[in-house]
Design a protein around this motif. Sequence first.
Motif, PDB file in Angstrom:
ATOM      1  N   TRP A  20     -86.746  -7.271 -28.083  1.00  9.75           N
ATOM      2  CA  TRP A  20     -87.186  -7.690 -27.151  1.00  9.75           C
ATOM      3  C   TRP A  20     -87.833  -9.286 -27.254  1.00  9.75           C
ATOM      4  O   TRP A  20     -87.731  -9.777 -28.200  1.00  9.75           O
ATOM      5  CB  TRP A  20     -88.758  -7.083 -27.091  1.00  9.75           C
ATOM      6  CG  TRP A  20     -88.659  -5.472 -26.881  1.00  9.75           C
ATOM      7  CD1 TRP A  20     -88.450  -4.566 -27.427  1.00  9.75           C
ATOM      8  CD2 TRP A  20     -88.194  -4.984 -25.175  1.00  9.75           C
ATOM      9  NE1 TRP A  20     -88.328  -3.345 -26.732  1.00  9.75           N
ATOM     10  CE2 TRP A  20     -88.107  -3.709 -25.530  1.00  9.75           C
ATOM     11  CE3 TRP A  20     -88.544  -5.794 -24.184  1.00  9.75           C
ATOM     12  CZ2 TRP A  20     -88.209  -2.842 -24.333  1.00  9.75           C
ATOM     13  CZ3 TRP A  20     -88.351  -4.843 -22.911  1.00  9.75           C
ATOM     14  CH2 TRP A  20     -88.227  -3.465 -23.020  1.00  9.75           C
ATOM     15  N   TYR A  38     -88.283  -8.912 -21.709  1.00  8.46           N
ATOM     16  CA  TYR A  38     -86.730  -8.702 -21.614  1.00  8.46           C
ATOM     17  C   TYR A  38     -86.367  -8.056 -22.775  1.00  8.46           C
ATOM     18  O   TYR A  38     -86.555  -8.248 -23.981  1.00  8.46           O
ATOM     19  CB  TYR A  38     -86.290 -10.115 -21.812  1.00  8.46           C
ATOM     20  CG  TYR A  38     -86.636 -10.956 -20.401  1.00  8.46           C
ATOM     21  CD1 TYR A  38     -85.693 -11.020 -19.377  1.00  8.46           C
ATOM     22  CD2 TYR A  38     -87.745 -11.852 -20.552  1.00  8.46           C
ATOM     23  CE1 TYR A  38     -86.072 -11.731 -18.352  1.00  8.46           C
ATOM     24  CE2 TYR A  38     -87.949 -12.524 -19.214  1.00  8.46           C
ATOM     25  CZ  TYR A  38     -87.074 -12.713 -18.052  1.00  8.46           C
ATOM     26  OH  TYR A  38     -87.385 -13.363 -17.101  1.00  8.46           O
ATOM     27  N   LYS A  39     -85.376  -6.863 -22.625  1.00  7.32           N
ATOM     28  CA  LYS A  39     -84.735  -6.132 -23.556  1.00  7.32           C
ATOM     29  C   LYS A  39     -83.487  -6.900 -23.697  1.00  7.32           C
ATOM     30  O   LYS A  39     -83.033  -7.560 -23.000  1.00  7.32           O
ATOM     31  CB  LYS A  39     -84.521  -4.633 -23.080  1.00  7.32           C
ATOM     32  CG  LYS A  39     -84.050  -3.969 -24.413  1.00  7.32           C
ATOM     33  CD  LYS A  39     -84.606  -2.382 -24.009  1.00  7.32           C
ATOM     34  CE  LYS A  39     -83.854  -1.633 -25.197  1.00  7.32           C
ATOM     35  NZ  LYS A  39     -84.822  -1.161 -26.052  1.00  7.32           N
ATOM     36  N   HIS A  42     -80.276  -7.909 -21.513  1.00  5.07           N
ATOM     37  CA  HIS A  42     -80.621  -7.740 -20.045  1.00  5.07           C
ATOM     38  C   HIS A  42     -81.000  -9.134 -19.529  1.00  5.07           C
ATOM     39  O   HIS A  42     -81.983  -9.633 -20.055  1.00  5.07           O
ATOM     40  CB  HIS A  42     -81.807  -6.555 -19.945  1.00  5.07           C
ATOM     41  CG  HIS A  42     -81.035  -5.294 -20.458  1.00  5.07           C
ATOM     42  ND1 HIS A  42     -81.097  -4.806 -21.420  1.00  5.07           N
ATOM     43  CD2 HIS A  42     -80.515  -4.205 -19.565  1.00  5.07           C
ATOM     44  CE1 HIS A  42     -80.627  -3.679 -21.668  1.00  5.07           C
ATOM     45  NE2 HIS A  42     -80.415  -3.142 -20.412  1.00  5.07           N
ATOM     46  N   ALA A  46     -87.910  -6.091 -18.070  1.00  2.00           N
ATOM     47  CA  ALA A  46     -87.954  -4.456 -18.054  1.00  2.00           C
ATOM     48  C   ALA A  46     -89.621  -4.246 -17.426  1.00  2.00           C
ATOM     49  O   ALA A  46     -89.643  -3.235 -16.928  1.00  2.00           O
ATOM     50  CB  ALA A  46     -87.812  -3.961 -19.355  1.00  2.00           C
ATOM     51  N   VAL A  79     -89.928   1.716 -19.887  1.00  2.00           N
ATOM     52  CA  VAL A  79     -88.495   1.983 -20.074  1.00  2.00           C
ATOM     53  C   VAL A  79     -88.153   3.540 -20.042  1.00  2.00           C
ATOM     54  O   VAL A  79     -87.440   4.104 -19.423  1.00  2.00           O
ATOM     55  CB  VAL A  79     -87.987   1.100 -21.129  1.00  2.00           C
ATOM     56  CG1 VAL A  79     -86.438   1.545 -21.285  1.00  2.00           C
ATOM     57  CG2 VAL A  79     -87.886  -0.425 -20.689  1.00  2.00           C
TER      58      VAL A  79
END
Length: 158
Positions: A20, A38-39, A42, A46, A79
Amino acid sequence: MSDQEVQLIQEDRVWQGKEWTARVIKNEDDDGWAVAMYKDGHAEPALVGPWTMGRDKKNPKPLDHNAFNTLVKTANEFVRRHEQQLHATLNKSLIIASDGMDYKICLQIIPDEDEPYAYLSALDMAGEQIAKVKVRPDFKLNQTSAMKWVQSEFARMD
Protein backbone atom coordinates in the motif's frame (compact mmCIF):
# COMPACT_ATOMS: atom_id res chain seq x y z
CA MET A 1 21.01 -1.93 -3.65
CA SER A 2 19.30 -4.84 -5.47
CA ASP A 3 15.88 -4.73 -7.13
CA GLN A 4 14.40 -6.56 -4.14
CA GLU A 5 15.65 -3.95 -1.63
CA VAL A 6 13.28 -1.17 -2.67
CA GLN A 7 13.47 1.95 -0.53
CA LEU A 8 10.04 2.73 0.86
CA ILE A 9 8.99 6.37 1.04
CA GLN A 10 7.89 7.32 4.53
CA GLU A 11 7.32 11.06 4.54
CA ASP A 12 4.71 13.47 5.94
CA ARG A 13 2.44 13.26 2.88
CA VAL A 14 3.45 9.95 1.27
CA TRP A 15 3.90 6.73 3.20
CA GLN A 16 4.60 3.31 1.68
CA GLY A 17 4.44 -0.07 3.27
CA LYS A 18 3.81 -3.63 2.21
CA GLU A 19 1.28 -3.56 -0.68
CA TRP A 20 0.00 0.00 0.00
CA THR A 21 0.84 3.68 -0.49
CA ALA A 22 -0.94 6.48 1.37
CA ARG A 23 -0.95 9.95 -0.20
CA VAL A 24 -2.26 13.03 1.56
CA ILE A 25 -3.95 15.20 -1.06
CA LYS A 26 -5.83 18.47 -1.17
CA ASN A 27 -9.55 17.83 -0.75
CA GLU A 28 -11.18 19.02 -3.97
CA ASP A 29 -14.52 19.65 -2.23
CA ASP A 30 -13.32 22.08 0.44
CA ASP A 31 -10.28 23.64 2.09
CA GLY A 32 -9.37 20.45 3.94
CA TRP A 33 -7.23 17.44 3.18
CA ALA A 34 -7.89 13.85 2.14
CA VAL A 35 -5.85 10.66 2.14
CA ALA A 36 -5.85 8.30 -0.84
CA MET A 37 -4.87 4.66 -0.38
CA TYR A 38 -3.32 2.98 -3.42
CA LYS A 39 -2.80 -0.77 -3.60
CA ASP A 40 0.50 -1.63 -5.29
CA GLY A 41 0.06 -2.04 -9.05
CA HIS A 42 -3.18 -0.02 -9.24
CA ALA A 43 -3.40 3.45 -10.77
CA GLU A 44 -6.68 4.37 -9.05
CA PRO A 45 -7.02 4.66 -5.27
CA ALA A 46 -8.88 1.85 -3.52
CA LEU A 47 -10.11 4.30 -0.89
CA VAL A 48 -10.16 8.07 -0.39
CA GLY A 49 -11.19 9.59 2.91
CA PRO A 50 -10.89 12.79 4.92
CA TRP A 51 -7.59 13.58 6.59
CA THR A 52 -6.96 15.56 9.76
CA MET A 53 -5.65 19.12 9.76
CA GLY A 54 -2.41 19.79 11.54
CA ARG A 55 -1.99 22.11 14.53
CA ASP A 56 -1.67 25.17 12.30
CA LYS A 57 -5.18 24.47 10.86
CA LYS A 58 -3.79 24.98 7.33
CA ASN A 59 -1.57 22.01 6.57
CA PRO A 60 -2.39 18.32 6.92
CA LYS A 61 -1.34 16.27 9.91
CA PRO A 62 1.79 14.30 8.90
CA LEU A 63 1.47 10.59 8.17
CA ASP A 64 3.22 8.24 10.57
CA HIS A 65 3.61 4.51 11.14
CA ASN A 66 0.52 4.14 13.36
CA ALA A 67 -1.73 6.21 11.08
CA PHE A 68 -0.51 4.25 8.06
CA ASN A 69 -1.25 0.91 9.74
CA THR A 70 -4.78 2.07 10.57
CA LEU A 71 -5.29 3.26 6.99
CA VAL A 72 -4.06 -0.09 5.61
CA LYS A 73 -6.45 -1.98 7.88
CA THR A 74 -9.37 0.23 6.75
CA ALA A 75 -8.43 -0.03 3.07
CA ASN A 76 -8.05 -3.83 3.24
CA GLU A 77 -11.48 -4.11 4.89
CA PHE A 78 -13.03 -1.82 2.27
CA VAL A 79 -11.51 -3.86 -0.59
CA ARG A 80 -12.62 -7.13 1.04
CA ARG A 81 -16.23 -5.88 1.40
CA HIS A 82 -16.21 -4.64 -2.21
CA GLU A 83 -14.96 -8.04 -3.43
CA GLN A 84 -17.64 -9.84 -1.39
CA GLN A 85 -20.34 -7.57 -2.80
CA LEU A 86 -19.07 -8.09 -6.35
CA HIS A 87 -18.98 -11.88 -5.82
CA ALA A 88 -22.56 -11.82 -4.50
CA THR A 89 -23.67 -9.76 -7.52
CA LEU A 90 -22.02 -12.13 -10.01
CA ASN A 91 -22.92 -15.44 -8.30
CA LYS A 92 -26.43 -16.40 -7.29
CA SER A 93 -27.92 -19.73 -6.28
CA LEU A 94 -31.09 -21.27 -4.97
CA ILE A 95 -32.44 -24.70 -4.04
CA ILE A 96 -35.49 -26.18 -5.72
CA ALA A 97 -37.31 -29.51 -5.47
CA SER A 98 -38.67 -31.32 -8.51
CA ASP A 99 -39.87 -34.91 -8.86
CA GLY A 100 -38.56 -35.88 -5.43
CA MET A 101 -35.07 -34.47 -6.10
CA ASP A 102 -33.46 -31.36 -4.66
CA TYR A 103 -31.26 -29.29 -6.94
CA LYS A 104 -28.96 -26.36 -6.32
CA ILE A 105 -29.28 -24.05 -9.31
CA CYS A 106 -26.40 -21.58 -9.74
CA LEU A 107 -25.93 -18.56 -11.96
CA GLN A 108 -22.39 -17.32 -12.52
CA ILE A 109 -22.03 -14.07 -14.48
CA ILE A 110 -18.76 -13.52 -16.33
CA PRO A 111 -18.33 -9.72 -16.67
CA ASP A 112 -16.21 -9.73 -19.83
CA GLU A 113 -15.75 -6.13 -21.04
CA ASP A 114 -16.52 -6.96 -24.68
CA GLU A 115 -19.08 -9.75 -24.42
CA PRO A 116 -20.33 -10.61 -20.93
CA TYR A 117 -22.03 -13.98 -20.50
CA ALA A 118 -23.20 -16.31 -17.77
CA TYR A 119 -23.44 -19.99 -16.90
CA LEU A 120 -26.46 -21.68 -15.41
CA SER A 121 -25.63 -24.91 -13.65
CA ALA A 122 -27.48 -27.57 -11.70
CA LEU A 123 -25.95 -29.58 -8.89
CA ASP A 124 -27.36 -32.42 -6.86
CA MET A 125 -27.24 -32.21 -3.08
CA ALA A 126 -23.90 -34.06 -3.04
CA GLY A 127 -22.42 -31.19 -5.05
CA GLU A 128 -22.13 -33.13 -8.31
CA GLN A 129 -22.78 -31.05 -11.42
CA ILE A 130 -25.71 -32.42 -13.41
CA ALA A 131 -25.96 -29.78 -16.13
CA LYS A 132 -24.37 -26.53 -17.27
CA VAL A 133 -25.47 -24.19 -20.04
CA LYS A 134 -24.37 -20.79 -21.24
CA VAL A 135 -27.00 -18.07 -20.83
CA ARG A 136 -27.31 -14.32 -21.31
CA PRO A 137 -25.65 -12.24 -18.56
CA ASP A 138 -29.01 -10.65 -17.76
CA PHE A 139 -30.68 -14.03 -17.13
CA LYS A 140 -32.98 -13.69 -14.10
CA LEU A 141 -32.54 -16.62 -11.74
CA ASN A 142 -35.60 -17.17 -9.59
CA GLN A 143 -37.75 -20.09 -8.46
CA THR A 144 -39.86 -19.96 -11.65
CA SER A 145 -36.95 -19.82 -14.13
CA ALA A 146 -35.04 -22.53 -12.23
CA MET A 147 -38.07 -24.85 -12.15
CA LYS A 148 -38.71 -24.29 -15.84
CA TRP A 149 -35.10 -25.23 -16.63
CA VAL A 150 -35.23 -28.39 -14.48
CA GLN A 151 -38.55 -29.43 -16.03
CA SER A 152 -37.07 -28.94 -19.53
CA GLU A 153 -34.48 -31.53 -18.47
CA PHE A 154 -31.79 -28.82 -18.44
CA ALA A 155 -32.24 -27.76 -22.07
CA ARG A 156 -30.21 -24.93 -23.51
CA MET A 157 -31.70 -21.54 -22.71
CA ASP A 158 -31.74 -19.29 -25.79
